[in-house]
Structures are given as structure tokens and as C-alpha cells.
Design an enzyme around this catalytic site. Structure first.
Site, mmCIF file in Angstrom:
data_model
loop_
_atom_site.group_PDB
_atom_site.id
_atom_site.type_symbol
_atom_site.label_atom_id
_atom_site.label_comp_id
_atom_site.label_asym_id
_atom_site.label_seq_id
_atom_site.Cartn_x
_atom_site.Cartn_y
_atom_site.Cartn_z
ATOM 1 C CG ASP A 32 89.676 54.337 63.473
ATOM 2 O OD1 ASP A 32 89.143 54.921 63.906
ATOM 3 O OD2 ASP A 32 89.560 53.272 62.763
ATOM 4 C CD GLU A 203 85.859 51.896 70.158
ATOM 5 O OE1 GLU A 203 85.690 50.985 69.772
ATOM 6 O OE2 GLU A 203 85.688 53.266 69.015
#
Length: 445
Positions: A32, A203
Site C-alpha cells: 500500500d 478501495e
């Protein structure tokens, strides 16, 4: 499986080099990645995957804390250690192992670090907290409570030209956006659902503004493909947005989560993959260059081994992260080497090209190679540009004790070389030899 993964962690921790070829970091697992440029310097704020210890009840993703990195020189990532541990979240549940994707943004002279965590009060699946610092690497002073009115994951921040800030977040069928107050710690209005996005799980919201257009990039799951990186555009930071397509196709059975940054005039897409572990819950951050077309659309990014960065004098050139290879292969390095890859199965006239090596002002006098060989006849040439380009160095290949017995050798540069250059390593031996040498890395000295 768990014992094997724990052994892999030990091997990773023995790795001393942190290089800017893909994956960017190999001593721990990072996912991420949010990349930001502050004062001309490139920083990355990722999450951190680990293998849970025996007896620890953790979710599929076991993520206890956050590290952060900066790009030093042209090719080296500096790890600043743990920025925030799960048990240091003032409002968070202890030992939750759910420290998912963060972000960091600067407004005025203050840096604001946003992160999701599981709240102790059980008011939501995840809440989003914030910390402040006068330095992009911290230490951060963490707010005692989460941001009221915000429930979800994956904070993505946009600071508009007029100084107004927006927080994008969410996961599932809906993504949300809300303006922030000037203090960057409270919302200025109730979050709204972002309209115009395609159906399906979403997301990883990451907004940017380019030439007056707002781009919302996000992870989008197609039922028949899995995670992709997609984008939509709008004339308003609050939307509605128009879906424009994919930036990156699915990489396999697992997630992808990204960020986009302009560094030294080039757009870069940061994302993650799991090629080191082979397990999609133990991921490693990567980066590749991204381009905008004349009409404002984004060209599809294909993941590469080479990645970004320009190794310079004193930095390792991981040749196995090649731009082009002919007559040779790459595989995981053997022996007691730090985890990574090597060029192997080298044959007569096989070669590998590695672009964008920074020879700087031409002060390098030598070149170093990390090699292993189970035979005693051959050589390894380093040339500029192509396999028949100017010869700048030549290494004799000798028996090192076996194909997993590694030695560091060096030779003189045959001529002064300066500036940014593409180099080609050409392997030579007797015709018919199945192997010449295993090559891990080069380094200018």
C-alpha cells in the site's frame, strides 16, 4: 507453511541492501505505498506485512505498524523505522494487526499523517486517525481521538490549489469524500458518496490534480479478473466522476494498492506485488513510470523488473532487474546471499541490458561485480548501449568454489564514462558451455 514463511522472514532481515529496482525494498514486506514529494525529495509511506508469531490470532493480513522511506541518491531507500505501532494508537484496539494503508500530506509547515485502525470503542470496522509533525519523517504527535464522522479505510488526501483539503476514503461498493477544516483534523461537511464510479468492490482512493482535472485513482475488483488499478476524472473534487478505465491490469491472486506522484518531471505509479514471498498476504512495494496521453488519459502501465531510479557511484546495480535479456535467465539467488535475484544460465554471447546508470561526472575508476562460478574459463564484458558498444570493463571468470559460492571481484574501467548511460553485460566462454557465471550485482567505485 507458517514455518517456511517464518524462515523467509529471517532471511529477509539478513538482507543489507535496499534498492530502487523492483521490488523497492527486500528486507521487510511493504504494501500500500503512498508516495509524496516534499521539498524536492521523494518519500514513501507504506503499510507493513509480517508473519504472525505462533499463537497470535491475526487476520489474513497481519500488519502491526508503519515504516517510512526516502529515496537517497539515485537508488537507495532509507528506512526510518517504525513510525507508528498498533499499540500506540491512542484510540485503537490493542494487538489488532490491522494497520492498513496510510497517507501523509503537507499543508503550510506541518505534515499530517493519516491512518486507519480498529477502534477500541467498537464503533466501526475502521476509523481514521491523524498525527502531526514539522518533519516528513516525524516524530508525529498523534491525536487522542479519531476523526469524527469518518468510518472506513484507505485515507487519500488532496490539497487543492486554493488551499482546501479533501479526504477520500472507503472500501466496498462505495467510496466517499469529505472536505476538511483548515486544521486538517476535522471534517467540514458530512462525507458524500462519490458518484459516477463503476459497480464492484473499490478501495485505495488516491486523488491527484493534473492540468485542472481531478483524477481519482482507485483499486477496482472485476469479478472475472480481480484487483485492478482504475481511474476516473471530474471537474470538481467532490465529483461526480467519469470512469476512464484501467491504469494497471490484475497482477495475480491478491490485492493491489497504489499511489501516483510526479518526481523530477516524471509520473510514477507506486503499487505492490508479492514476488519475493510467493504469498499474496506478504507483499512488496514496487514502482514504474506512468504517462499521460495528450487527451489527458493515462496509458496502461505494465509492471517491470527494472522499475525506477538511476543507480550511481557506490550504489548496487541489480542487473537481474533488467531492461532486456538475451540467452540468459534470472532466478532467486542461491547460497548465503541476501534474498533477491541473479542473472544465471549465461551462455556464450548471452547478454543483459540495464538502462539509466548514472556515471555522474566520470569520477568512477573501477567496477565491482558479485559473482559465483562452477567453471574456470570465461569472461564478462561491460559495454555501453548495446552488445557491440564501447567496451568499458572486462572481468575474467574464474572458479569461485561453485555456483552458490559467491565472491566480490573488481576491475578497472577502461575509459572515463560520465552522465547517464545504458550498460550491457556480455558473457563469453567456449562455445558449448552451458553456464559461464552467475551475476548478482555490479557497482561503480
Amino acid at each position: 507453511m507458517k514455518n517456511v514463511l517464518q524462515l523467509l522472514i529471517v532471511l529477509l532481515l539478513l538482507c543489507a541492501s535496499i534498492n530502487a529496482q523492483n521490488p523497492l525494498v527486500t528486507d521487510i514486506f511493504t504494501a500500500d505505498p503512498t508516495a509524496r514529494v516534499f521539498n524536492g525529495k521523494l518519500y514513501v509511506y507504506p503499510s507493513h506485512d509480517i508473519v504472525p508469531e505462533e499463537g497470535v490470532q491475526a487476520p489474513d493480513f497481519c500488519m502491526p505498524d508503519y515504516h517510512m522511506y526516502s529515496l537517497e541518491g539515485g537508488n537507495t531507500w532509507k528506512d526510518y523505522g517504525v513510525v507508528l505501532d498498533q499499540n500506540s494508537v491512542p484510540w485503537g484496539k490493542k494487538n489488532s494487526y490491522g494497520m492498513w494503508a496510510p497517507d501523509c500530506i503537507k499543508k503550510g509547515d506541518t505534515y499530517y499523517y493519516y491512518y486507519p485502525a480498529e477502534p477500541l470503542d467498537k464503533s466501526s470496522f475502521r476509523r481514521i486517525g491523524v498525527g502531526t509533525s514539522k518533519n516528513p519523517t516525524g516524530p508525529f504527535k498523534w491525536e487522542k481521538n479519531y476523526i469524527k464522522g469518518v468510518e472506513g479505510i484507505d485515507p487519500g488526501l488532496l490539497l487543492d490549489d486554493n488551499g482546501k483539503a479533501y479526504l477520500y476514503f472507503g472500501g466496498g461498493e462505495k467510496l466517499y469524500v469529505t472536505p476538511l477544516k483548515d486544521n486538517m483534523k476535522e471534517i467540514a461537511a458530512k462525507p458524500i458518496k462519490i458518484e459516477g464510479l463503476p459497480a464492484g468492490y473499490k478501495e485505495g482512493s488516491f486523488p491527484i490534480k493534473v492540468n485542472g482535472i481531478y483524477y481519482l485513482t482507485f483499486a477496482h475488483v472485476f469479478a472475472n479478473e480481480g484487483y485492478t488499478i482504475a481511474y476516473a476524472t471530474s471537474n470538481n473534487p467532490l465529483g461526480p466522476f467519469t470512469y476512464r478505465g484501467k491504469i494497471m491490469d490484475n497482477l495475480g491472486n491478491g490485492t493491489n494498492h497504489h499511489s501516483v506522484v510526479n518526481y523530477k518531471g516524471k509520473w510514477i505509479l507506486f503499487y505492490h506485488w508479492w514476488e519475493i514471498s510467493g504469498y499474496n498476504k506478504l507483499r512488496s512495494m514496487r514502482a514504474d513510470y506512468m504517462t499521460f496521453k495528450e487527451d489527458g488519459s493515462i496509458a496502461r502501465v505494465k509492471p517491470t523488473l527494472r522499475g525506477i531510479g538511476a543507480p550511481t557511484i557506490g550504489e548496487k546495480i541489480q542487473v537481474d532487474r533488467y531492461n532486456d535479456i538475451s540467452g540468459a535467465k534470472t532466478s532467486f539467488v542461491g547460497g548465503n546471499e541476501p534474498i533477491g535475484w541473479m542473472v544465471t544460465n549465461t551462455k556464450m554471447m548471452s547478454n543483459v541490458r540495464f538502462n539509466n546508470v548514472d556515471f555522474a561526472s566520470g569520477s568512477a575508476k573501477k567496477i565491482v561485480a558479485r559473482v559465483a562460478s562452477g567453471q574456470r574459463i570465461g569472461s564478462m564484458e561491460v559495454r555501453l548501449g548495446n552488445p557491440k558498444g564501447d567496451l568499458i570493463a572486462e572481468f575474467p571468470i574464474k572458479y569461485t568454489g561453485g555456483w552458490n559460492s559467491w565472491q566480490t571481484i573488481e576491475t578497472n574501467l577502461l575509459k572515463k564514462v560520465s552522465g547517464m548511460q545504458n550498460i550491457v553485460v556480455v558473457f563469453k566462454s567456449v562455445w558449448g558451455a552451458d553456464k559461464i557465471v552467475n551475476l548478482n550485482w555490479l557497482m561503480l567505485k
